[in-house]
Enzyme design. Structure first.
Site, PDB file in Angstrom:
ATOM      1  CG  PHE A  83      50.598 -28.686 -18.095  1.00  9.43           C
ATOM      2  CD1 PHE A  83      49.603 -27.773 -17.769  1.00  9.43           C
ATOM      3  CD2 PHE A  83      51.707 -28.212 -18.768  1.00  9.43           C
ATOM      4  CE1 PHE A  83      49.721 -26.430 -18.101  1.00  9.43           C
ATOM      5  CE2 PHE A  83      51.837 -26.874 -19.107  1.00  9.43           C
ATOM      6  CZ  PHE A  83      50.836 -25.974 -18.772  1.00  9.43           C
ATOM      7  CB  THR A  84      49.397 -28.130 -22.829  1.00 11.61           C
ATOM      8  OG1 THR A  84      50.110 -27.190 -22.018  1.00 11.61           O
ATOM      9  CG2 THR A  84      47.907 -27.864 -22.701  1.00 11.61           C
ATOM     10  CG  PHE A 121      46.548 -23.951 -26.022  1.00 10.08           C
ATOM     11  CD1 PHE A 121      47.079 -25.226 -26.065  1.00 10.08           C
ATOM     12  CD2 PHE A 121      47.174 -23.004 -25.228  1.00 10.08           C
ATOM     13  CE1 PHE A 121      48.225 -25.548 -25.341  1.00 10.08           C
ATOM     14  CE2 PHE A 121      48.309 -23.314 -24.494  1.00 10.08           C
ATOM     15  CZ  PHE A 121      48.832 -24.592 -24.563  1.00 10.08           C
ATOM     16  CG  ASP A 132      54.661 -30.064 -13.500  1.00  9.39           C
ATOM     17  OD1 ASP A 132      55.226 -29.056 -13.000  1.00  9.39           O
ATOM     18  OD2 ASP A 132      54.034 -30.019 -14.557  1.00  9.39           O
ATOM     19  CE1 TYR A 159      78.369 -20.913 -24.189  1.00 13.76           C
ATOM     20  CE2 TYR A 159      79.374 -22.760 -23.023  1.00 13.76           C
ATOM     21  CZ  TYR A 159      78.522 -22.287 -24.003  1.00 13.76           C
ATOM     22  OH  TYR A 159      77.813 -23.161 -24.777  1.00 13.76           O
ATOM     23  CE  LYS A 168      53.497 -21.640 -15.556  1.00 12.94           C
ATOM     24  NZ  LYS A 168      53.851 -22.928 -16.101  1.00 12.94           N
ATOM     25  NE  ARG A 212      45.533 -24.259 -19.713  1.00 11.58           N
ATOM     26  CZ  ARG A 212      46.491 -24.333 -20.639  1.00 11.58           C
ATOM     27  NH1 ARG A 212      46.208 -24.703 -21.873  1.00 11.58           N
ATOM     28  NH2 ARG A 212      47.726 -24.025 -20.353  1.00 11.58           N
TER      29      ARG A 212
HETATM   30  C1  LIG Z   1      53.765 -23.850 -17.159  1.00 12.53           C
HETATM   31  C2  LIG Z   1      53.752 -25.260 -16.808  1.00 12.53           C
HETATM   32  C3  LIG Z   1      54.652 -26.160 -17.402  1.00 12.53           C
HETATM   33  C4  LIG Z   1      55.590 -25.757 -18.529  1.00 12.53           C
HETATM   34  O1  LIG Z   1      56.477 -24.808 -18.139  1.00 12.53           O
HETATM   35  P1  LIG Z   1      56.989 -23.615 -19.117  1.00 12.53           P
HETATM   36  O2  LIG Z   1      57.898 -22.841 -18.230  1.00 12.53           O
HETATM   37  O3  LIG Z   1      55.795 -22.858 -19.578  1.00 12.53           O
HETATM   38  O4  LIG Z   1      57.713 -24.257 -20.249  1.00 12.53           O
HETATM   39  C5  LIG Z   1      54.618 -27.466 -16.963  1.00 12.53           C
HETATM   40  N1  LIG Z   1      53.736 -27.886 -16.038  1.00 12.53           N
HETATM   41  C6  LIG Z   1      52.855 -27.064 -15.468  1.00 12.53           C
HETATM   42  C7  LIG Z   1      51.903 -27.570 -14.446  1.00 12.53           C
HETATM   43  C8  LIG Z   1      52.822 -25.719 -15.844  1.00 12.53           C
HETATM   44  O5  LIG Z   1      51.911 -24.905 -15.291  1.00 12.53           O
END
Ligand SMILES: *Cc1c(COP(=O)(O)O)cnc(C)c1O
Length: 462
Positions: free
Chosen positions: A130-131, A454, A221, A78, A264, A388
């Site tokens: 970004f969303t 979306f 980011d 933990y 990613k 998108r």
């Molecule tokens: C995917 C993404 C996020 C959010 O990350 P999650 O792992 O999906 O929560 C933030 N910024 C960018 C540019 C992304 O592509």
């Protein structure tokens, strides 16, 4: 040593395949039924009804045998798991940030960062929204302001760094609101919503100078920081002989912290983190993570996930990996360009973005052309893409729809998953859909969730 792609030499993968995952082939009748029961939203399809899945590059990467071996070394304590310390070492060594807070994925880090740094009424400039990032800023009381260069909103403009920030836009915001209203600027590498477009180090350095003058932080980011570094290596003066690893380290050094979706570039299926240099911010974030994610040494992840992430970070910075990764995306993009398909140019790092406004000029933006096109491509071949455009952009606080200039269908390429033959099949399907484009009609939204619509919205054909 950094390597440039030598033209007329292929970018063949720097790996061989050890295990395969079988795919189901489907008929057009089956797919028509599947997309209609999914409300014409490719997010609502079952994965087993998909042949080639280009929905996202998020968490869809193939891990290496080293990463899989790492899973077996998971220390599922933990508190104080060995794997946490491996990850901390990797983040310090490869990115240079002092303090690490692991989170279950990128949005977990965005939530904590936004709550730590944003006060009601603050302004958060960013190179395009970004969303999830913007939503967390807004939920924390902030107001997002787009400061990307104008070229980014034009799918035909060939600017090599369409992710760049327009410093005049930033200065205008400082003048209008005062620097004290701007806790940080959010800088994305590469810019997803602009089509995977990079930001140059020259631009980031200039932004660093400006923000230091005003005491404003830069938060990266860094979700696709390695792909961004690849474009710097290929396009920016003075970087052709620098390694991806060195460029990534330099990028991070120009910022005060970062949020990361490790799903990613870091080559894992789940994971993320917040990293900062300021001890006070770290202490607050480390305290907050226990409310939303889990203890500060696991952040909602299993020990094995932390280990896979630590290994994935290192693998993602190999020059050969990145040349093949982006090389595959460019291979697909160039085939589509040769076929006359309107796509965002220059070709981005993680996928191809079809310009739905130019593909379906007869469908008005209010009738969701990109959503309709994604459904048509799926029906044709079982290739799953995503919207998108106006659906992703959502609504403003006052309830009005955002109508973004870019109305795109994203073909996102998972890392180390598909072959060149898959890229050929994708091209053939899009070419066919293009030949029958006049028959594609717009959609009407029949169900709309309040947040990030979306993902779950449903549609029916007009
Ligand atoms: C995917 C993404 C996020 C959010 O990350 P999650 O792992 O999906 O929560 C933030 N910024 C960018 C540019 C992304 O592509």
């Amino acid at each position: 040593m950094a390597k440039k792609i030598v033209t007329k030499r292929s970018w063949a993968e720097p790996f061989k395949i050890k295990m395969v995952e079988l795919l189901k082939m489907t008929t057009p009748e089956h797919r028509l039924k599947a997309i209609s029961s999914a409300g014409y939203n490719t997010f609502l399809l079952r994965s087993e009804d998909v042949y080639i899945d280009l929905l996202t590059d998020s968490g869809t990467n193939a891990m290496s045998d080293r990463q899989w071996a790492g899973l077996m070394l998971g220390d599922e304590a933990y508190a104080g798991s060995r794997n946490y310390y491996h990850l901390e070492t990797a983040v310090k060594k490869f990115y240079g940030y002092k303090y690490l807070v692991p989170t279950h994925q990128g949005r977990g880090a965005e939530n904590i960062l936004s709550k730590c740094l944003i006060k009601e009424g603050d302004i958060i400039p960013g190179n395009m929204y970004f969303t999830t990032t913007r939503l967390h800023q807004e939920l924390a009381g902030g107001i997002f302001e787009d400061v990307i260069i104008d070229e980014a909103h034009d799918s035909t403009n060939l600017h090599p760094f369409k992710g760049n920030i327009d410093l005049n836009k930033v200065e205008a915001l400082i003048k209008k609101h005062g620097a004290s209203k701007i806790p940080y600027i959010c800088v994305a590498t590469t810019v997803n919503m602009a089509g995977g477009q990079p930001i140059s180090l020259e631009n980031l350095k200039a932004l660093r100078k400006l923000t230091l003058k005003h005491g404003i932080k830069i938060i990266l980011d860094m979700t696709r920081v390695a792909e961004n570094a690849y474009f710097i290596q290929q396009r920016e003066k003075g970087y052709a002989n620098k390694s991806i690893a060195a460029i990534v380290k330099e990028t991070c050094s120009l910022t005060d912290g970062a949020t990361m979706s490790a799903k990613k570039d870091a080559l894992v299926n789940i994971g993320g983190f917040l990293a900062v240099n300021d001890k006070k911010v770290f202490e607050e974030a480390r305290n907050m993570v226990v409310i939303y994610e889990g203890l500060h040494t696991y952040g909602g992840l299993a020990g094995r996930d932390l280990e896979a992430m630590a290994i994935g970070i290192e693998e993602s910075l190999s020059d050969d990996h990145m040349a093949a990764r982006v090389g595959q995306v460019i291979y697909l993009g160039e085939k589509l360009i040769d076929a006359g398909i309107p796509i965002v140019q220059p070709i981005g790092g993680h996928g191809i973005f079809i310009d739905a406004k130019r593909f379906l000029p007869h469908v008005k933006q209010a009738q969701f052309p990109a959503q309709a096109l994604a459904a048509a491509i799926y029906t044709d071949s079982g290739v799953r893409t995503m919207e998108r455009g106006v659906v992703s952009a959502g609504r403003k606080a006052n309830g009005e729809n955002y109508f973004p200039k870019l109305e795109l269908v994203r073909l996102t390429i998972p890392r180390r998953v598909y072959t060149q033959a898959h890229m050929d099949v994708i091209t053939e399907s899009i070419e066919h859909v293009y030949s029958i484009r006049k028959k594609i009609k717009g959609l009407q939204m029949v169900y709309e969730p309040k947040y990030l619509r979306f993902f779950q919205a449903r549609f029916k054909p007009l």
